[in-house]
Design a protein around this motif. Structure first.
Motif, PDB file in Angstrom:
ATOM      1  N   ALA A   1      52.749  55.178  27.503  1.00  0.00           N
ATOM      2  CA  ALA A   1      53.976  54.927  28.160  1.00  0.00           C
ATOM      3  C   ALA A   1      55.021  54.825  27.071  1.00  0.00           C
ATOM      4  O   ALA A   1      54.703  54.409  25.962  1.00  0.00           O
ATOM      5  CB  ALA A   1      53.933  53.827  28.873  1.00  0.00           C
ATOM      6  N   ASN A   2      56.114  55.367  27.287  1.00  0.00           N
ATOM      7  CA  ASN A   2      57.387  55.172  26.576  1.00  0.00           C
ATOM      8  C   ASN A   2      58.040  53.786  26.733  1.00  0.00           C
ATOM      9  O   ASN A   2      58.625  53.168  25.760  1.00  0.00           O
ATOM     10  CB  ASN A   2      58.613  56.289  26.849  1.00  0.00           C
ATOM     11  N   GLN A   3      57.629  53.220  28.086  1.00  0.00           N
ATOM     12  CA  GLN A   3      58.441  52.040  28.332  1.00  0.00           C
ATOM     13  C   GLN A   3      57.215  51.358  29.151  1.00  0.00           C
ATOM     14  O   GLN A   3      56.668  51.760  30.242  1.00  0.00           O
ATOM     15  CB  GLN A   3      59.493  51.688  29.001  1.00  0.00           C
ATOM     16  N   ILE A   4      57.104  49.893  29.075  1.00  0.00           N
ATOM     17  CA  ILE A   4      56.271  48.948  29.661  1.00  0.00           C
ATOM     18  C   ILE A   4      57.123  48.066  30.417  1.00  0.00           C
ATOM     19  O   ILE A   4      57.628  47.157  29.836  1.00  0.00           O
ATOM     20  CB  ILE A   4      55.094  48.505  29.174  1.00  0.00           C
ATOM     21  N   LEU A   5      56.789  48.105  31.812  1.00  0.00           N
ATOM     22  CA  LEU A   5      57.545  46.955  32.637  1.00  0.00           C
ATOM     23  C   LEU A   5      56.498  45.825  32.987  1.00  0.00           C
ATOM     24  O   LEU A   5      55.737  46.386  33.795  1.00  0.00           O
ATOM     25  CB  LEU A   5      58.410  47.468  33.745  1.00  0.00           C
ATOM     26  N   MET A   6      56.603  44.777  32.358  1.00  0.00           N
ATOM     27  CA  MET A   6      55.477  43.771  32.639  1.00  0.00           C
ATOM     28  C   MET A   6      56.154  42.703  33.820  1.00  0.00           C
ATOM     29  O   MET A   6      57.051  42.132  33.471  1.00  0.00           O
ATOM     30  CB  MET A   6      55.309  42.923  31.411  1.00  0.00           C
ATOM     31  N   VAL A   7      55.733  42.764  35.055  1.00  0.00           N
ATOM     32  CA  VAL A   7      56.404  42.230  36.065  1.00  0.00           C
ATOM     33  C   VAL A   7      55.617  40.738  36.115  1.00  0.00           C
ATOM     34  O   VAL A   7      54.268  40.596  36.193  1.00  0.00           O
ATOM     35  CB  VAL A   7      55.939  42.833  37.538  1.00  0.00           C
ATOM     36  N   ALA A   8      56.488  39.640  36.258  1.00  0.00           N
ATOM     37  CA  ALA A   8      56.256  38.312  36.106  1.00  0.00           C
ATOM     38  C   ALA A   8      56.775  37.412  37.338  1.00  0.00           C
ATOM     39  O   ALA A   8      57.846  38.024  37.831  1.00  0.00           O
ATOM     40  CB  ALA A   8      56.218  37.691  34.710  1.00  0.00           C
ATOM     41  N   GLN A   9      56.411  36.234  37.477  1.00  0.00           N
ATOM     42  CA  GLN A   9      57.130  35.122  38.324  1.00  0.00           C
ATOM     43  C   GLN A   9      56.944  34.241  37.796  1.00  0.00           C
ATOM     44  O   GLN A   9      56.489  33.709  36.635  1.00  0.00           O
ATOM     45  CB  GLN A   9      56.385  35.187  39.812  1.00  0.00           C
TER      46      GLN A   9
ATOM     47  N   VAL B   1      57.636  58.400  30.570  1.00  0.00           N
ATOM     48  CA  VAL B   1      56.612  57.788  31.019  1.00  0.00           C
ATOM     49  C   VAL B   1      56.854  56.376  31.145  1.00  0.00           C
ATOM     50  O   VAL B   1      57.096  55.727  30.167  1.00  0.00           O
ATOM     51  CB  VAL B   1      55.112  58.120  30.326  1.00  0.00           C
ATOM     52  N   ILE B   2      56.627  55.625  32.274  1.00  0.00           N
ATOM     53  CA  ILE B   2      56.768  54.184  32.711  1.00  0.00           C
ATOM     54  C   ILE B   2      55.662  53.642  33.137  1.00  0.00           C
ATOM     55  O   ILE B   2      55.343  53.957  34.449  1.00  0.00           O
ATOM     56  CB  ILE B   2      58.253  54.331  33.506  1.00  0.00           C
ATOM     57  N   ALA B   3      55.170  52.646  32.515  1.00  0.00           N
ATOM     58  CA  ALA B   3      54.137  51.718  33.033  1.00  0.00           C
ATOM     59  C   ALA B   3      54.503  50.751  33.580  1.00  0.00           C
ATOM     60  O   ALA B   3      55.232  49.969  32.896  1.00  0.00           O
ATOM     61  CB  ALA B   3      53.061  51.698  31.925  1.00  0.00           C
ATOM     62  N   VAL B   4      54.105  50.361  34.680  1.00  0.00           N
ATOM     63  CA  VAL B   4      54.240  49.117  35.345  1.00  0.00           C
ATOM     64  C   VAL B   4      53.214  48.209  35.612  1.00  0.00           C
ATOM     65  O   VAL B   4      52.302  48.661  36.066  1.00  0.00           O
ATOM     66  CB  VAL B   4      55.171  49.411  36.915  1.00  0.00           C
ATOM     67  N   ALA B   5      53.320  46.974  35.026  1.00  0.00           N
ATOM     68  CA  ALA B   5      51.919  46.180  34.802  1.00  0.00           C
ATOM     69  C   ALA B   5      52.374  44.854  35.302  1.00  0.00           C
ATOM     70  O   ALA B   5      53.303  44.122  35.272  1.00  0.00           O
ATOM     71  CB  ALA B   5      51.596  45.961  33.324  1.00  0.00           C
ATOM     72  N   GLY B   6      51.213  44.244  36.119  1.00  0.00           N
ATOM     73  CA  GLY B   6      51.403  42.948  36.774  1.00  0.00           C
ATOM     74  C   GLY B   6      50.844  41.931  35.902  1.00  0.00           C
ATOM     75  O   GLY B   6      50.057  42.137  35.093  1.00  0.00           O
ATOM     76  N   THR B   7      51.143  40.671  35.820  1.00  0.00           N
ATOM     77  CA  THR B   7      50.571  39.407  35.295  1.00  0.00           C
ATOM     78  C   THR B   7      49.766  38.665  36.051  1.00  0.00           C
ATOM     79  O   THR B   7      49.055  37.851  35.656  1.00  0.00           O
ATOM     80  CB  THR B   7      51.898  38.744  34.480  1.00  0.00           C
ATOM     81  N   THR B   8      49.625  38.886  37.314  1.00  0.00           N
ATOM     82  CA  THR B   8      48.551  38.405  38.199  1.00  0.00           C
ATOM     83  C   THR B   8      48.791  38.936  39.581  1.00  0.00           C
ATOM     84  O   THR B   8      49.834  39.679  39.780  1.00  0.00           O
ATOM     85  CB  THR B   8      49.053  36.754  38.224  1.00  0.00           C
ATOM     86  N   GLY B   9      47.519  38.774  40.355  1.00  0.00           N
ATOM     87  CA  GLY B   9      47.938  39.222  41.763  1.00  0.00           C
ATOM     88  C   GLY B   9      48.939  38.723  42.501  1.00  0.00           C
ATOM     89  O   GLY B   9      49.141  37.646  42.520  1.00  0.00           O
ATOM     90  N   GLY B  10      49.489  39.701  43.287  1.00  0.00           N
ATOM     91  CA  GLY B  10      50.464  39.164  44.353  1.00  0.00           C
ATOM     92  C   GLY B  10      52.009  38.910  43.753  1.00  0.00           C
ATOM     93  O   GLY B  10      52.895  38.564  44.408  1.00  0.00           O
ATOM     94  N   VAL B  11      51.953  39.556  42.415  1.00  0.00           N
ATOM     95  CA  VAL B  11      53.245  39.401  41.706  1.00  0.00           C
ATOM     96  C   VAL B  11      54.288  40.089  41.972  1.00  0.00           C
ATOM     97  O   VAL B  11      55.659  40.144  41.646  1.00  0.00           O
ATOM     98  CB  VAL B  11      53.022  39.458  40.171  1.00  0.00           C
ATOM     99  N   GLY B  12      53.803  41.392  42.885  1.00  0.00           N
ATOM    100  CA  GLY B  12      54.930  42.391  43.249  1.00  0.00           C
ATOM    101  C   GLY B  12      55.046  43.585  42.322  1.00  0.00           C
ATOM    102  O   GLY B  12      56.001  44.412  42.617  1.00  0.00           O
ATOM    103  N   SER B  13      54.124  43.958  41.445  1.00  0.00           N
ATOM    104  CA  SER B  13      54.397  44.923  40.593  1.00  0.00           C
ATOM    105  C   SER B  13      54.271  46.229  41.263  1.00  0.00           C
ATOM    106  O   SER B  13      54.848  47.179  41.041  1.00  0.00           O
ATOM    107  CB  SER B  13      53.465  44.849  39.580  1.00  0.00           C
TER     108      SER B  13
END
Length: 406
Positions: A272-280, A138-150
């Motif tokens: 989730a097994n892994q969390i990908l936190m998407v940032a810019q 299970v892979i969770a993809v989380a954004g850090t703000t709107g429009g970051v591309g997550s």
């Protein structure tokens, strides 16, 4: 699905049956095929459902229950029987084993004991080779703000995973209000996560698969509700059961979180097994990385699973340098996705995943390599796409679509 153990249970004690159901729903290798409250009907239930495992509660009527075990073993010998009881009396255990039971668990049943028993049954049935049921990542993809591309990363990461023939992948859009995963895939879904929540008690393999939208790359999609008024239908309890069913059916589950970090998002982080936190590389995004990491430390086991992915690297319009950004958040980035706005926006507007729209583009190769890195058992050092020379060399065999021989 060949990667799960289908289970049927019988226990006239409603409380115990419900407790056992809740335990089983949290086990990723199990599909709860049927339940029964009467010993008299269970043999017919097993004959019709043909599960791999039957779980029989003995305590309501031990003699009748043991005769039932003998009956099930006689008419459906391929069904392994696990029995449960308050008693740990040796004579009762011996009687159960003589009747044909393969495992014996005493109440209160601990999850680790249940998993161990299921593991032993699985090993006896399938051996230690590739035919054994396998778990779901299970892979969770989380954004850090709107429009970051997550969301773009979540969708294209899921497509990259699904392009490998050995994988079965499902993407769940958890932005229940404004999610656009269906738009990014040019999909017209017939059913949504709200429909699954409404019908969770009657789901079977066929209905589950019919409720998902399948993309040409092999990815299955569970989109957000069609209408805002349907959002309350997806309760935390229903969401947990939906995830359990999907984990029992697929090898990879990608959860595209909302930016609200509401109750469902937090549940997804824990599952989730892994969390990908998407940032810019800009101040608001980096500030939120620090805030989120601090908050995640308050939730047991979550902070350790976070990998920070920096998106749109190379966009020079006032962005903070990589070195300064890493100093700001106090750790290195796990992965870097290069900036290629034109390719990404054209792919989004056409509803075509990057692996089909621009398979040789640097942004596509970075996401494909990320898919390899997070599913590879060997640890990959931090430093991003530019630092992953080994992963970059392996891209040639990662890029073929499903069904092609690399």
């Amino acid at each position: 699905m060949s990667n799960v153990l289908r289970v049927a249970i019988v226990d006239p004690d409603d409380r115990r049956r419900e407790t056992l159901k809740q335990l089983l729903l949290g086990v990723e290798l199990v599909w709860l095929e049927a339940e029964c409250s009467r010993y008299e009907f269970f043999a017919d239930v097993v004959a019709q459902a043909n599960p791999e495992i039957g779980i029989v509660g003995l305590d309501a009527d031990p003699e009748k229950a043991l005769r039932l075990v003998e009956r099930v073993v006689e008419i459906v010998p391929q069904c392994d029987i696990l029995v449960t009881s308050d008693s740990s009396d040796g004579s009762l255990i011996l009687q159960a084993m003589r009747a044909g039971a393969k495992e014996f668990l005493t109440w209160p049943i601990r999850l680790e004991d249940l998993l161990a028993a299921l593991g032993r049954i699985s090993e006896r049935r399938f051996g230690k080779g590739e035919a054994r049921p396998r778990g779901c990542q299970v892979i969770a993809v989380a954004g850090t703000t709107g429009g970051v591309g997550s969301s773009s990363i979540a969708v294209n990461l899921a497509c990259a995973l699904a392009a490998r023939e050995k994988n079965s992948v499902v993407l769940v859009d958890l932005d229940l209000a404004l999610g656009d995963a269906d738009l990014l895939l040019d999909a017209l879904p017939d059913y949504t996560i709200a429909d699954l929540a409404q019908n969770i008690n009657r789901l079977d393999y066929t209905l589950l698969k019919r409720s998902l939208t399948r993309h040409a790359c092999g990815l299955y999609l569970l989109p957000r509700p069609m209408h805002l008024e349907d959002i309350p239908l997806v309760t935390p309890e229903e969401f947990q059961r939906i995830v359990g069913l999907l984990k029992a059916t697929f090898t990879h589950l990608v959860l595209d979180l909302s930016k609200a970090y509401n109750q469902l998002d937090l549940m997804a982080l824990e599952m989730a097994n892994q969390i990908l936190m998407v940032a810019q590389l800009e101040l608001a995004s980096l500030r939120n990385v620090v805030r989120l990491l601090s908050s995640f430390k308050q939730i047991e086991g979550v902070a350790q699973k976070v990998k920070i992915v920096v998106n749109r690297v190379g966009l020079d319009s006032g962005h903070i340098s990589l070195k300064k950004a890493q100093e700001t958040i106090g750790q290195e980035f796990y992965w870097q996705i290069p900036n290629d706005y034109r390719t990404m926006i054209e792919a989004r507007n056409n509803g075509i995943p990057l692996i089909e729209f621009a398979p040789r583009a640097s942004v596509t190769q970075a996401i494909v390599a990320l898919a390899e890195a997070i599913t590879t058992p060997q640890p990959v050092s931090a430093g991003g796409w530019e630092g992953k020379r080994g992963a970059r060399r392996r891209l040639l065999w990662l890029l073929p679509t499903k069904g092609e021989t690399p």
